[in-house]
Design an enzyme around this catalytic site. Structure first.
Site, PDB file in Angstrom:
ATOM      1  N   TYR A  81      18.295 -28.834   7.001  1.00 43.71           N
ATOM      2  CA  TYR A  81      17.643 -28.870   8.320  1.00 43.71           C
ATOM      3  C   TYR A  81      16.308 -29.576   8.177  1.00 43.71           C
ATOM      4  CZ  TYR A  81      14.811 -27.430  12.285  1.00 43.71           C
ATOM      5  OH  TYR A  81      13.977 -27.438  13.385  1.00 43.71           O
ATOM      6  N   GLU A 140      14.553 -32.776  15.895  1.00 38.93           N
ATOM      7  CA  GLU A 140      15.334 -32.062  14.893  1.00 38.93           C
ATOM      8  C   GLU A 140      16.483 -32.913  14.373  1.00 38.93           C
ATOM      9  OE1 GLU A 140      15.219 -27.271  15.819  1.00 38.93           O
ATOM     10  OE2 GLU A 140      16.790 -28.490  16.752  1.00 38.93           O
TER      11      GLU A 140
END
Length: 390
Positions: A109, A197
């Site tokens: 991530y 993101e």
């Protein structure tokens, strides 16, 4: 403002980010042609909606040949995709992203956001990619690496290297990882993002780093200088009430409760919702009419609130400064003249021209529950929504 995954990847690609090759399609025929142009299989067909959890809802399918591409696109396009972020009503899929699929060795991530506690941008990374980062933060916060950015000098290469090594990126790919981290930060700043993101950032079986999925959200207040990004807005993905409010200079967010709120000022709006919850009720919306709303905007605000079928009562809470209480009262009367208000209406006015505002309401034939204290107003709104005596 939110955009689709394919749009986010297009922006990131233009900044030098490594993303899988692919294009967006609106019909099965277009999906087949895109897959044919990619000249490799398998490919993945991904529903394009403004929500996460698409895979669990059946919105992401793998295809091994052109027949499977057509079948998958035909299945996904037009479906009402339900995920944990859409609510039970789901979202209609109008587009799919067709892109090359890759064998995945590891998932990470990577995100950039504004840390309001420090009033600085923070870059976050985790080896727990591919899952909801909120779950990781809640259950194993130590697995999230953070680098806070000094606004005077921006994100530094040594900070990006620290994150890359912390993720366990292979040594031969550290330079690529650093470049991707710096690119995501640069995109966040130059595009006026509120969130950027990559989840997951993947290490493929052939030792390549790719942004397999991407999400970019933008600061609405900066869209005037981000014309190209503003043009990516998909109004079909937005709550029609929120869109109507935005077009009329109102700040509106739909919530799950049954007490409509009309307030001037974001702080007072939050306090009003807190008091409603304190007294056992649930607000149906956040609606800030602002400091200088006209009677027409107040009328429009009533229309937007009443468009929510869950509404059982309305609480108007105005502290008049620039916004005068008599203007709010005039707006209430105008709204009542244009549309019937079928639910109990609790009104609390205080501040500039309060006596004139109260007089206008008292002399009308409207069935208004007028109060002076905020706590009393919240309690009466909760009682009214429950159908009890007020």
């Amino acid at each position: 403002m939110n955009i689709h995954e394919y749009q986010a990847k297009s922006i990131l690609r233009s900044h030098g980010m490594m993303v899988p090759p692919g294009e967006v399609a609106e019909t099965p025929d277009e999906a087949v042609q895109i897959a044919r142009n990619l000249k490799q299989f398998p490919v993945v067909i991904k529903a394009q909606i403004h929500a996460g959890g698409r895979g669990k809802g059946g919105g992401i399918l793998l295809a091994q040949d052109l027949d499977q591409v057509r079948s998958a696109a035909d299945r996904i396009l037009g479906m009402q995709l339900i995920t944990h972020q859409t609510g039970p009503e789901g979202k209609l899929v109008r587009k799919v992203l067709v892109e090359a699929a890759f064998e995945i060795e590891r998932e990470f991530y990577l995100g950039v956001a504004l840390d309001r506690a420090s009033s600085r941008i923070v870059v976050m990374a985790s080896a727990e990619g591919g899952v909801e980062i909120e779950e990781v933060a809640a259950q194993t916060p130590e697995k999230i690496l953070r680098e806070t950015v000094d606004p005077a000098i921006g994100l530094q290469a040594f900070q990006a290297r620290k994150l890359a090594y912390g993720l366990g990126i292979p040594n031969e790919l550290i330079r690529d990882a650093v470049r991707m981290i710096l690119t995501l930060y640069e995109t966040f700043v130059t595009c006026d993002c509120s969130l950027a993101e990559i989840n997951p950032l993947v290490l493929t079986k052939n030792n390549q780093l790719l942004a397999l999925d991407a999400k970019l959200n933008f600061d609405d207040n900066a869209l005037s200088r981000q014309k190209q990004i503003a043009g990516m807005r998909d109004v079909a993905e937005e709550d029609p009430r929120e869109l109507e409010a935005s077009e009329n200079g109102l700040s509106y967010v739909s919530l799950d409760g049954n007490i409509g709120c009309m307030v001037n000022g974001a702080g007072l709006a939050m306090a009003t919702m807190d008091l409603i919850k304190l007294h056992g009720g649930e607000p149906a919306n956040f609606l800030d009419v602002g400091g200088g709303a006209s009677a027409e905007q107040v009328t429009k605000a009533f229309h937007i609130i009443l468009a929510d079928p869950k509404i059982q009562a309305i609480l108007v809470n105005i502290f008049g400064g620039i916004m005068k209480c008599d203007v709010i009262a005039a707006g209430i009367l105008e709204a009542a003249g244009q549309t019937r208000i079928p639910v109990p209406l609790v009104v609390r006015l205080e501040g500039t021209n309060v006596e004139l505002g109260r007089k206008l309401l008292a002399e009308s034939d409207l069935d208004i529950i007028a109060v002076e204290g905020l706590a009393e107003a919240a309690q009466k709104a909760v009682d009214a929504a429950r159908g009890g005596p007020v």
